[in-house]
Design a protein around this motif. Structure first.
Motif, short mmCIF file in Angstrom:
data_model
loop_
_atom_site.label_atom_id
_atom_site.label_comp_id
_atom_site.label_asym_id
_atom_site.label_seq_id
_atom_site.Cartn_x
_atom_site.Cartn_y
_atom_site.Cartn_z
N HIS A 169 0.81 -1.22 0.00
CA HIS A 169 0.00 0.00 0.00
C HIS A 169 0.84 1.27 0.00
O HIS A 169 0.50 2.26 -0.66
N GLY A 170 1.92 1.29 0.73
CA GLY A 170 2.77 2.48 0.76
C GLY A 170 3.40 2.77 -0.59
O GLY A 170 3.36 3.91 -1.10
N LEU A 171 3.97 1.70 -1.21
CA LEU A 171 4.58 1.89 -2.52
C LEU A 171 3.54 2.22 -3.58
O LEU A 171 3.79 3.01 -4.50
N LEU A 172 2.36 1.65 -3.43
CA LEU A 172 1.28 1.95 -4.38
C LEU A 172 0.86 3.42 -4.26
O LEU A 172 0.63 4.10 -5.27
N ALA A 173 0.77 3.92 -3.04
CA ALA A 173 0.41 5.33 -2.84
C ALA A 173 1.49 6.25 -3.40
O ALA A 173 1.19 7.28 -4.02
N GLY A 217 4.33 11.42 -1.41
CA GLY A 217 4.84 10.23 -2.08
C GLY A 217 6.10 9.70 -1.41
O GLY A 217 6.26 8.47 -1.28
N ALA A 218 6.99 10.59 -0.99
CA ALA A 218 8.21 10.15 -0.31
C ALA A 218 7.87 9.47 1.02
O ALA A 218 8.45 8.42 1.36
N VAL A 219 6.95 10.07 1.76
CA VAL A 219 6.53 9.46 3.03
C VAL A 219 5.90 8.10 2.79
O VAL A 219 6.18 7.11 3.49
N ALA A 220 5.06 8.01 1.77
CA ALA A 220 4.40 6.74 1.46
C ALA A 220 5.42 5.68 1.06
O ALA A 220 5.29 4.50 1.43
N ALA A 221 6.46 6.07 0.32
CA ALA A 221 7.50 5.11 -0.08
C ALA A 221 8.23 4.57 1.14
O ALA A 221 8.50 3.36 1.25
N ILE A 222 8.55 5.45 2.07
CA ILE A 222 9.24 5.01 3.29
C ILE A 222 8.34 4.09 4.12
O ILE A 222 8.79 3.06 4.65
N VAL A 223 7.06 4.46 4.20
CA VAL A 223 6.12 3.62 4.96
C VAL A 223 6.02 2.24 4.31
O VAL A 223 6.00 1.20 5.00
N GLY A 224 5.96 2.21 3.00
CA GLY A 224 5.86 0.93 2.31
C GLY A 224 7.07 0.06 2.53
O GLY A 224 6.96 -1.16 2.76
N VAL A 225 8.25 0.64 2.48
CA VAL A 225 9.48 -0.13 2.70
C VAL A 225 9.56 -0.57 4.16
O VAL A 225 9.98 -1.71 4.46
N ASN A 226 9.19 0.30 5.08
CA ASN A 226 9.21 -0.07 6.50
C ASN A 226 8.23 -1.21 6.79
O ASN A 226 8.49 -2.05 7.67
N ARG A 227 7.14 -1.25 6.08
CA ARG A 227 6.21 -2.37 6.26
C ARG A 227 6.88 -3.68 5.88
O ARG A 227 6.69 -4.71 6.54
N ARG A 228 7.67 -3.64 4.85
CA ARG A 228 8.41 -4.84 4.46
C ARG A 228 9.51 -5.17 5.47
O ARG A 228 9.77 -6.33 5.79
N LEU A 229 10.16 -4.12 6.02
CA LEU A 229 11.22 -4.34 7.01
C LEU A 229 10.68 -4.96 8.29
O LEU A 229 11.38 -5.72 8.97
N SER A 230 9.46 -4.58 8.64
CA SER A 230 8.89 -5.09 9.89
C SER A 230 8.75 -6.62 9.89
O SER A 230 8.67 -7.23 10.94
N GLU A 231 8.76 -7.19 8.73
CA GLU A 231 8.64 -8.65 8.66
C GLU A 231 9.92 -9.36 9.11
O GLU A 231 9.92 -10.55 9.35
#
Length: 460
Positions: free
Chosen positions: A251-255, A444-458
Protein backbone atom coordinates in the motif's frame (compact mmCIF):
# COMPACT_ATOMS: atom_id res chain seq x y z
CA UNK A 1 75.99 5.05 29.85
CA UNK A 2 74.18 8.04 28.36
CA UNK A 3 70.96 9.25 29.96
CA UNK A 4 68.25 11.44 28.48
CA UNK A 5 68.09 15.05 29.58
CA UNK A 6 66.46 15.73 32.88
CA UNK A 7 62.64 16.15 32.75
CA UNK A 8 62.24 14.35 29.47
CA UNK A 9 60.79 10.90 29.51
CA UNK A 10 62.50 8.37 27.28
CA UNK A 11 59.29 7.77 25.33
CA UNK A 12 58.41 11.46 24.76
CA UNK A 13 59.50 13.15 21.54
CA UNK A 14 62.01 15.96 21.76
CA UNK A 15 61.25 19.49 20.67
CA UNK A 16 62.52 18.84 17.13
CA UNK A 17 61.10 15.36 16.69
CA UNK A 18 58.03 14.71 14.47
CA UNK A 19 54.61 14.60 16.16
CA UNK A 20 53.11 11.28 17.08
CA UNK A 21 51.24 9.47 14.28
CA UNK A 22 47.43 9.43 14.20
CA UNK A 23 46.18 6.50 16.24
CA UNK A 24 45.16 3.50 14.23
CA UNK A 25 41.65 3.63 15.73
CA UNK A 26 41.04 7.05 14.12
CA UNK A 27 42.35 5.97 10.72
CA UNK A 28 40.11 2.98 10.85
CA UNK A 29 36.89 4.95 11.43
CA UNK A 30 36.05 5.74 7.76
CA UNK A 31 37.00 2.30 6.58
CA UNK A 32 35.00 0.81 9.43
CA UNK A 33 31.94 2.81 8.36
CA UNK A 34 32.36 1.63 4.78
CA UNK A 35 32.74 -1.91 5.98
CA UNK A 36 29.54 -1.70 7.99
CA UNK A 37 27.65 -0.21 5.04
CA UNK A 38 28.88 -2.99 2.81
CA UNK A 39 27.94 -5.55 5.40
CA UNK A 40 24.46 -4.06 5.72
CA UNK A 41 24.03 -4.10 1.95
CA UNK A 42 24.59 -7.84 1.90
CA UNK A 43 21.44 -8.41 3.96
CA UNK A 44 17.90 -7.93 2.75
CA UNK A 45 16.91 -5.52 5.58
CA UNK A 46 19.96 -3.38 4.82
CA UNK A 47 19.19 -3.34 1.11
CA UNK A 48 15.60 -2.39 1.84
CA UNK A 49 16.75 0.55 3.93
CA UNK A 50 18.97 1.83 1.12
CA UNK A 51 16.24 1.32 -1.47
CA UNK A 52 13.67 3.14 0.69
CA UNK A 53 15.98 6.11 1.16
CA UNK A 54 16.74 6.22 -2.58
CA UNK A 55 13.05 6.06 -3.52
CA UNK A 56 12.14 8.85 -1.11
CA UNK A 57 15.01 10.97 -2.44
CA UNK A 58 13.98 10.44 -6.07
CA UNK A 59 10.38 11.42 -5.37
CA UNK A 60 11.46 14.52 -3.42
CA UNK A 61 13.89 15.55 -6.16
CA UNK A 62 11.10 15.12 -8.73
CA UNK A 63 8.82 17.39 -6.72
CA UNK A 64 11.55 19.98 -6.11
CA UNK A 65 12.62 20.16 -9.75
CA UNK A 66 9.00 20.40 -10.87
CA UNK A 67 8.33 23.17 -8.37
CA UNK A 68 11.34 25.20 -9.55
CA UNK A 69 10.83 24.72 -13.29
CA UNK A 70 7.07 25.24 -13.35
CA UNK A 71 7.34 28.22 -11.00
CA UNK A 72 9.60 29.84 -13.60
CA UNK A 73 7.17 28.98 -16.41
CA UNK A 74 4.19 30.24 -14.42
CA UNK A 75 6.03 33.47 -13.62
CA UNK A 76 6.77 34.02 -17.32
CA UNK A 77 3.11 33.31 -18.19
CA UNK A 78 2.06 35.80 -15.52
CA UNK A 79 4.38 38.40 -17.04
CA UNK A 80 2.84 37.81 -20.47
CA UNK A 81 -0.65 38.53 -19.13
CA UNK A 82 0.10 41.23 -16.58
CA UNK A 83 3.22 43.04 -17.81
CA UNK A 84 4.64 42.32 -21.27
CA UNK A 85 1.49 42.38 -23.38
CA UNK A 86 -0.09 45.35 -21.57
CA UNK A 87 3.13 47.32 -22.05
CA UNK A 88 3.25 46.32 -25.71
CA UNK A 89 -0.39 47.37 -26.12
CA UNK A 90 0.29 50.67 -24.32
CA UNK A 91 3.28 51.34 -26.60
CA UNK A 92 1.08 50.73 -29.65
CA UNK A 93 -1.60 53.02 -28.18
CA UNK A 94 1.01 55.74 -27.61
CA UNK A 95 2.05 55.45 -31.25
CA UNK A 96 -1.57 55.55 -32.48
CA UNK A 97 -2.48 58.49 -30.22
CA UNK A 98 0.47 60.53 -31.46
CA UNK A 99 -0.24 59.73 -35.11
CA UNK A 100 -3.94 60.52 -34.64
CA UNK A 101 -3.12 63.80 -32.90
CA UNK A 102 -0.96 64.81 -35.86
CA UNK A 103 -3.77 63.91 -38.24
CA UNK A 104 -6.31 65.92 -36.25
CA UNK A 105 -3.98 68.91 -36.06
CA UNK A 106 -3.70 68.97 -39.86
CA UNK A 107 -7.45 68.43 -40.31
CA UNK A 108 -8.29 71.25 -37.93
CA UNK A 109 -5.85 73.58 -39.64
CA UNK A 110 -7.37 72.88 -43.04
CA UNK A 111 -10.82 73.78 -41.73
CA UNK A 112 -9.67 77.38 -41.33
CA UNK A 113 -9.75 79.84 -38.46
CA UNK A 114 -12.79 78.18 -36.89
CA UNK A 115 -11.48 74.72 -36.13
CA UNK A 116 -14.32 72.17 -35.71
CA UNK A 117 -14.96 71.42 -32.05
CA UNK A 118 -15.00 67.65 -32.51
CA UNK A 119 -11.63 67.72 -34.30
CA UNK A 120 -10.07 69.86 -31.57
CA UNK A 121 -11.50 67.66 -28.83
CA UNK A 122 -10.13 64.56 -30.51
CA UNK A 123 -6.69 66.16 -30.76
CA UNK A 124 -6.75 67.09 -27.08
CA UNK A 125 -7.94 63.61 -26.15
CA UNK A 126 -5.10 62.05 -28.12
CA UNK A 127 -2.47 64.20 -26.42
CA UNK A 128 -3.89 63.45 -22.96
CA UNK A 129 -4.05 59.73 -23.72
CA UNK A 130 -0.46 59.65 -24.94
CA UNK A 131 0.69 61.55 -21.82
CA UNK A 132 -1.24 59.22 -19.50
CA UNK A 133 0.16 56.11 -21.15
CA UNK A 134 3.70 57.49 -21.02
CA UNK A 135 3.36 58.02 -17.27
CA UNK A 136 2.01 54.48 -16.78
CA UNK A 137 4.72 52.97 -18.96
CA UNK A 138 7.42 54.86 -17.08
CA UNK A 139 6.13 53.48 -13.78
CA UNK A 140 6.31 49.92 -15.15
CA UNK A 141 9.84 50.01 -16.59
CA UNK A 142 13.27 50.12 -15.02
CA UNK A 143 15.20 53.38 -15.38
CA UNK A 144 18.19 51.58 -16.92
CA UNK A 145 16.25 50.02 -19.81
CA UNK A 146 16.02 51.26 -23.38
CA UNK A 147 12.25 51.50 -22.97
CA UNK A 148 12.63 54.06 -20.20
CA UNK A 149 14.99 56.10 -22.37
CA UNK A 150 12.46 56.17 -25.20
CA UNK A 151 9.72 57.15 -22.76
CA UNK A 152 11.89 60.00 -21.49
CA UNK A 153 12.52 61.15 -25.06
CA UNK A 154 8.81 61.15 -25.83
CA UNK A 155 8.04 63.02 -22.62
CA UNK A 156 10.53 65.74 -23.58
CA UNK A 157 9.45 66.06 -27.22
CA UNK A 158 5.67 66.04 -26.74
CA UNK A 159 5.48 69.56 -25.20
CA UNK A 160 7.64 70.87 -28.06
CA UNK A 161 5.24 69.38 -30.59
CA UNK A 162 2.11 70.74 -28.92
CA UNK A 163 3.75 74.16 -28.69
CA UNK A 164 4.34 74.22 -32.44
CA UNK A 165 0.74 73.17 -33.09
CA UNK A 166 -0.58 75.96 -30.88
CA UNK A 167 1.55 78.51 -32.72
CA UNK A 168 0.21 77.19 -36.00
CA UNK A 169 -3.35 77.58 -34.74
CA UNK A 170 -2.74 81.08 -33.45
CA UNK A 171 -1.32 82.25 -36.76
CA UNK A 172 -4.07 80.45 -38.68
CA UNK A 173 -6.76 82.24 -36.69
CA UNK A 174 -5.17 85.55 -37.68
CA UNK A 175 -4.96 84.50 -41.31
CA UNK A 176 -1.15 84.58 -41.31
CA UNK A 177 0.63 82.19 -43.72
CA UNK A 178 3.24 81.53 -41.05
CA UNK A 179 0.77 79.12 -39.47
CA UNK A 180 1.34 76.63 -42.29
CA UNK A 181 5.08 76.70 -41.65
CA UNK A 182 4.60 76.02 -37.93
CA UNK A 183 2.30 73.11 -38.75
CA UNK A 184 4.89 71.66 -41.12
CA UNK A 185 7.54 71.98 -38.43
CA UNK A 186 5.23 70.22 -35.99
CA UNK A 187 4.63 67.42 -38.49
CA UNK A 188 8.36 67.05 -39.09
CA UNK A 189 8.99 66.76 -35.36
CA UNK A 190 6.24 64.16 -35.10
CA UNK A 191 7.40 62.21 -38.16
CA UNK A 192 11.15 62.39 -37.58
CA UNK A 193 11.41 62.27 -33.79
CA UNK A 194 8.25 61.38 -31.86
CA UNK A 195 6.90 58.54 -33.99
CA UNK A 196 10.33 56.84 -34.43
CA UNK A 197 10.80 56.91 -30.63
CA UNK A 198 7.30 55.47 -30.15
CA UNK A 199 8.05 52.81 -32.76
CA UNK A 200 11.28 51.83 -30.98
CA UNK A 201 9.39 51.63 -27.69
CA UNK A 202 6.79 49.36 -29.29
CA UNK A 203 9.49 47.15 -30.82
CA UNK A 204 11.29 46.73 -27.48
CA UNK A 205 8.13 45.89 -25.54
CA UNK A 206 6.89 43.51 -28.24
CA UNK A 207 10.27 41.78 -28.19
CA UNK A 208 10.02 41.41 -24.42
CA UNK A 209 6.57 39.90 -24.86
CA UNK A 210 7.99 37.34 -27.29
CA UNK A 211 10.78 36.46 -24.85
CA UNK A 212 8.38 35.98 -21.93
CA UNK A 213 6.04 33.86 -24.03
CA UNK A 214 8.90 31.67 -25.27
CA UNK A 215 10.12 31.19 -21.69
CA UNK A 216 6.65 30.19 -20.52
CA UNK A 217 6.33 27.68 -23.38
CA UNK A 218 9.77 26.08 -22.92
CA UNK A 219 9.47 22.35 -22.14
CA UNK A 220 10.37 21.35 -18.53
CA UNK A 221 12.69 18.51 -19.60
CA UNK A 222 14.36 18.17 -16.19
CA UNK A 223 11.01 17.75 -14.44
CA UNK A 224 9.76 15.24 -16.97
CA UNK A 225 13.00 13.26 -16.80
CA UNK A 226 13.00 13.24 -13.00
CA UNK A 227 9.36 12.12 -12.98
CA UNK A 228 9.95 9.23 -15.38
CA UNK A 229 13.00 8.13 -13.35
CA UNK A 230 11.12 8.26 -10.02
CA UNK A 231 8.13 6.42 -11.45
CA UNK A 232 10.34 3.75 -13.02
CA UNK A 233 12.14 3.22 -9.70
CA UNK A 234 8.85 2.84 -7.83
CA UNK A 235 7.53 0.33 -10.37
CA UNK A 236 10.80 -1.62 -10.19
CA UNK A 237 10.57 -1.76 -6.39
CA UNK A 238 7.01 -3.08 -6.49
CA UNK A 239 8.00 -5.71 -9.02
CA UNK A 240 10.96 -6.69 -6.85
CA UNK A 241 8.71 -6.87 -3.82
CA UNK A 242 6.22 -9.08 -5.69
CA UNK A 243 8.91 -11.47 -6.90
CA UNK A 244 10.34 -11.89 -3.39
CA UNK A 245 7.12 -12.06 -1.39
CA UNK A 246 4.53 -13.04 -3.96
CA UNK A 247 2.35 -10.14 -2.73
CA UNK A 248 0.69 -8.11 -5.42
CA UNK A 249 0.30 -4.81 -3.56
CA UNK A 250 2.28 -2.83 -1.05
CA UNK A 251 0.00 0.00 0.00
CA UNK A 252 2.77 2.48 0.76
CA UNK A 253 4.58 1.89 -2.52
CA UNK A 254 1.28 1.95 -4.38
CA UNK A 255 0.41 5.33 -2.84
CA UNK A 256 3.86 6.70 -3.72
CA UNK A 257 3.46 5.48 -7.30
CA UNK A 258 0.02 7.07 -7.53
CA UNK A 259 1.36 10.39 -6.23
CA UNK A 260 4.26 10.38 -8.71
CA UNK A 261 1.92 9.44 -11.55
CA UNK A 262 -0.49 12.26 -10.71
CA UNK A 263 2.32 14.82 -10.64
CA UNK A 264 3.81 13.55 -13.90
CA UNK A 265 0.46 13.57 -15.71
CA UNK A 266 -0.44 16.97 -14.25
CA UNK A 267 2.92 18.28 -15.38
CA UNK A 268 2.69 16.89 -18.91
CA UNK A 269 -0.96 17.77 -19.55
CA UNK A 270 -0.87 21.14 -17.78
CA UNK A 271 2.23 22.35 -19.57
CA UNK A 272 0.99 21.04 -22.92
CA UNK A 273 -2.27 22.98 -22.53
CA UNK A 274 -0.43 26.10 -21.36
CA UNK A 275 2.02 25.83 -24.24
CA UNK A 276 -0.78 25.44 -26.80
CA UNK A 277 -2.80 28.36 -25.40
CA UNK A 278 0.18 30.71 -25.19
CA UNK A 279 1.25 29.72 -28.69
CA UNK A 280 -2.28 30.43 -29.91
CA UNK A 281 -2.24 33.80 -28.14
CA UNK A 282 0.92 34.77 -29.99
CA UNK A 283 -0.05 33.39 -33.40
CA UNK A 284 -3.75 34.26 -33.52
CA UNK A 285 -3.64 37.26 -31.20
CA UNK A 286 -0.33 39.09 -31.06
CA UNK A 287 0.65 38.63 -34.70
CA UNK A 288 -2.73 39.99 -35.81
CA UNK A 289 -2.45 42.83 -33.30
CA UNK A 290 0.99 43.73 -34.63
CA UNK A 291 -0.20 43.85 -38.25
CA UNK A 292 -3.39 45.74 -37.40
CA UNK A 293 -1.54 48.28 -35.25
CA UNK A 294 0.84 49.00 -38.12
CA UNK A 295 -2.07 49.21 -40.55
CA UNK A 296 -3.92 51.71 -38.41
CA UNK A 297 -0.81 53.81 -37.89
CA UNK A 298 -0.15 53.87 -41.64
CA UNK A 299 -3.75 54.97 -42.27
CA UNK A 300 -3.33 57.79 -39.77
CA UNK A 301 -0.03 58.89 -41.29
CA UNK A 302 -1.50 58.72 -44.79
CA UNK A 303 -4.40 60.92 -43.69
CA UNK A 304 -2.02 63.45 -42.14
CA UNK A 305 0.09 63.56 -45.31
CA UNK A 306 -3.05 63.95 -47.42
CA UNK A 307 -4.08 66.97 -45.37
CA UNK A 308 -0.58 68.45 -45.41
CA UNK A 309 -0.53 68.22 -49.20
CA UNK A 310 -3.17 70.95 -49.20
CA UNK A 311 -1.56 72.87 -46.34
CA UNK A 312 1.89 73.02 -47.95
CA UNK A 313 0.55 73.72 -51.51
CA UNK A 314 3.69 72.30 -53.10
CA UNK A 315 6.12 74.08 -50.76
CA UNK A 316 7.79 70.83 -49.65
CA UNK A 317 9.33 68.73 -52.41
CA UNK A 318 11.14 65.41 -52.57
CA UNK A 319 14.96 65.55 -52.46
CA UNK A 320 15.15 65.43 -56.26
CA UNK A 321 12.73 68.39 -56.45
CA UNK A 322 10.32 66.72 -58.84
CA UNK A 323 7.35 65.71 -56.65
CA UNK A 324 5.36 66.88 -53.65
CA UNK A 325 6.86 65.26 -50.55
CA UNK A 326 3.55 64.84 -48.72
CA UNK A 327 1.83 63.32 -51.75
CA UNK A 328 4.73 60.87 -52.12
CA UNK A 329 4.53 59.94 -48.44
CA UNK A 330 0.76 59.47 -48.80
CA UNK A 331 1.23 57.03 -51.68
CA UNK A 332 3.90 55.11 -49.78
CA UNK A 333 1.71 54.85 -46.68
CA UNK A 334 -1.32 53.68 -48.63
CA UNK A 335 0.74 51.00 -50.36
CA UNK A 336 1.98 49.73 -46.99
CA UNK A 337 -1.56 49.89 -45.61
CA UNK A 338 -2.86 47.69 -48.45
CA UNK A 339 -0.15 45.07 -47.83
CA UNK A 340 -0.85 45.00 -44.10
CA UNK A 341 -4.58 44.63 -44.58
CA UNK A 342 -3.92 41.66 -46.87
CA UNK A 343 -1.76 40.08 -44.14
CA UNK A 344 -4.45 40.80 -41.54
CA UNK A 345 -7.03 39.00 -43.66
CA UNK A 346 -4.79 35.94 -43.78
CA UNK A 347 -4.27 35.97 -40.01
CA UNK A 348 -7.95 36.41 -39.10
CA UNK A 349 -9.31 33.06 -37.93
CA UNK A 350 -13.03 33.87 -37.69
CA UNK A 351 -15.64 36.18 -39.17
CA UNK A 352 -15.47 38.59 -36.23
CA UNK A 353 -11.86 39.22 -37.13
CA UNK A 354 -12.09 39.08 -40.93
CA UNK A 355 -15.25 41.16 -41.46
CA UNK A 356 -13.84 44.44 -40.09
CA UNK A 357 -10.67 43.95 -42.14
CA UNK A 358 -12.76 43.41 -45.28
CA UNK A 359 -14.61 46.65 -44.49
CA UNK A 360 -11.27 48.44 -44.15
CA UNK A 361 -10.11 47.07 -47.50
CA UNK A 362 -13.22 48.45 -49.22
CA UNK A 363 -12.76 51.76 -47.45
CA UNK A 364 -9.14 52.03 -48.59
CA UNK A 365 -10.14 51.37 -52.21
CA UNK A 366 -12.80 54.10 -52.10
CA UNK A 367 -10.39 56.42 -50.29
CA UNK A 368 -7.81 56.10 -53.07
CA UNK A 369 -10.42 56.76 -55.77
CA UNK A 370 -11.66 59.92 -54.04
CA UNK A 371 -8.10 61.07 -53.35
CA UNK A 372 -7.26 60.80 -57.04
CA UNK A 373 -10.25 62.95 -57.93
CA UNK A 374 -9.34 65.53 -55.26
CA UNK A 375 -5.78 65.76 -56.58
CA UNK A 376 -7.07 66.29 -60.10
CA UNK A 377 -9.32 69.08 -58.84
CA UNK A 378 -6.46 70.71 -56.95
CA UNK A 379 -4.15 70.49 -59.95
CA UNK A 380 -6.73 72.45 -61.94
CA UNK A 381 -6.39 75.23 -59.38
CA UNK A 382 -9.76 74.64 -57.73
CA UNK A 383 -8.46 74.66 -54.17
CA UNK A 384 -11.79 75.15 -52.40
CA UNK A 385 -13.40 72.26 -54.28
CA UNK A 386 -10.40 70.05 -53.56
CA UNK A 387 -10.60 71.02 -49.89
CA UNK A 388 -14.26 69.99 -49.81
CA UNK A 389 -13.36 66.64 -51.36
CA UNK A 390 -10.75 66.08 -48.62
CA UNK A 391 -12.45 67.30 -45.44
CA UNK A 392 -16.08 67.78 -46.47
CA UNK A 393 -18.92 66.09 -44.57
CA UNK A 394 -20.07 64.01 -47.56
CA UNK A 395 -18.32 62.00 -50.27
CA UNK A 396 -14.90 63.07 -49.03
CA UNK A 397 -11.71 61.16 -48.34
CA UNK A 398 -12.30 62.03 -44.70
CA UNK A 399 -15.38 59.80 -44.70
CA UNK A 400 -13.33 56.91 -46.08
CA UNK A 401 -10.60 57.49 -43.51
CA UNK A 402 -13.10 57.39 -40.66
CA UNK A 403 -14.59 54.18 -42.05
CA UNK A 404 -11.15 52.55 -42.28
CA UNK A 405 -10.14 53.77 -38.82
CA UNK A 406 -13.34 52.50 -37.19
CA UNK A 407 -13.03 49.10 -38.89
CA UNK A 408 -9.41 48.71 -37.79
CA UNK A 409 -10.32 49.73 -34.25
CA UNK A 410 -13.02 47.05 -34.20
CA UNK A 411 -10.61 44.41 -35.52
CA UNK A 412 -7.99 45.40 -32.93
CA UNK A 413 -10.49 45.08 -30.09
CA UNK A 414 -11.47 41.58 -31.26
CA UNK A 415 -7.86 40.39 -31.58
CA UNK A 416 -7.03 41.84 -28.17
CA UNK A 417 -9.88 39.84 -26.65
CA UNK A 418 -8.59 36.73 -28.44
CA UNK A 419 -5.12 37.25 -27.02
CA UNK A 420 -6.33 37.96 -23.49
CA UNK A 421 -8.53 34.86 -23.42
CA UNK A 422 -5.88 32.49 -24.75
CA UNK A 423 -3.08 33.90 -22.59
CA UNK A 424 -5.23 33.77 -19.45
CA UNK A 425 -6.12 30.14 -20.22
CA UNK A 426 -2.43 29.37 -20.63
CA UNK A 427 -1.57 30.95 -17.32
CA UNK A 428 -4.46 29.14 -15.65
CA UNK A 429 -3.24 25.75 -16.90
CA UNK A 430 -0.09 26.18 -14.80
CA UNK A 431 -1.89 27.50 -11.74
CA UNK A 432 -1.47 25.36 -8.63
CA UNK A 433 0.97 22.96 -10.32
CA UNK A 434 4.15 24.04 -8.46
CA UNK A 435 2.56 23.85 -5.01
CA UNK A 436 0.62 20.70 -5.89
CA UNK A 437 3.77 18.97 -7.14
CA UNK A 438 5.64 19.84 -3.95
CA UNK A 439 2.87 18.56 -1.65
CA UNK A 440 2.34 15.35 -3.61
CA UNK A 441 6.09 14.72 -3.74
CA UNK A 442 6.37 14.96 0.04
CA UNK A 443 3.38 12.63 0.49
CA UNK A 444 4.84 10.23 -2.08
CA UNK A 445 8.21 10.15 -0.31
CA UNK A 446 6.53 9.46 3.03
CA UNK A 447 4.40 6.74 1.46
CA UNK A 448 7.50 5.11 -0.08
CA UNK A 449 9.24 5.01 3.29
CA UNK A 450 6.12 3.62 4.96
CA UNK A 451 5.86 0.93 2.31
CA UNK A 452 9.48 -0.13 2.70
CA UNK A 453 9.21 -0.07 6.50
CA UNK A 454 6.21 -2.37 6.26
CA UNK A 455 8.41 -4.84 4.46
CA UNK A 456 11.22 -4.34 7.01
CA UNK A 457 8.89 -5.09 9.89
CA UNK A 458 8.64 -8.65 8.66
CA UNK A 459 12.29 -9.21 9.63
CA UNK A 460 11.85 -8.10 13.24
Amino acid sequence: MTYPPSGTAPHEPGPHRPSAPVPAQRRALPSEAVRRIRAAATTEPGRLQFIGAALALLVVVFGAVTYLEISARASAAHDVVERSQPLSADAASIYRSLADADTMAASGFLAGAQEPADVHERYERDIKEASRLLVRAAASTDASTSSHREITTLGELLPEYTGLVERARANNRQGLPLGGAYLRYANQKMTNELLPAAERLYAVETGRLGTDSAEARRWPFLSLGAGVLALAALVWMQRRNYRRTNRVFNHGLLAATAAATVVLLWLAVGHTVARAELHGAMVHGQESLDVLNKARINSLKARANENLTLVARGAVLTPDGTQDQYETDYSTGMKALGAQLKSAQGLADDSRGSDPVATAVRGVSEWQDRHGKARTTDDRGEYESALEQIIGPKDSTGECFEQVDAALQQALAHEQDEFDTAAEDGRGALGGLPAGAAVLAVLGAVAAIVGVNRRLSEYR
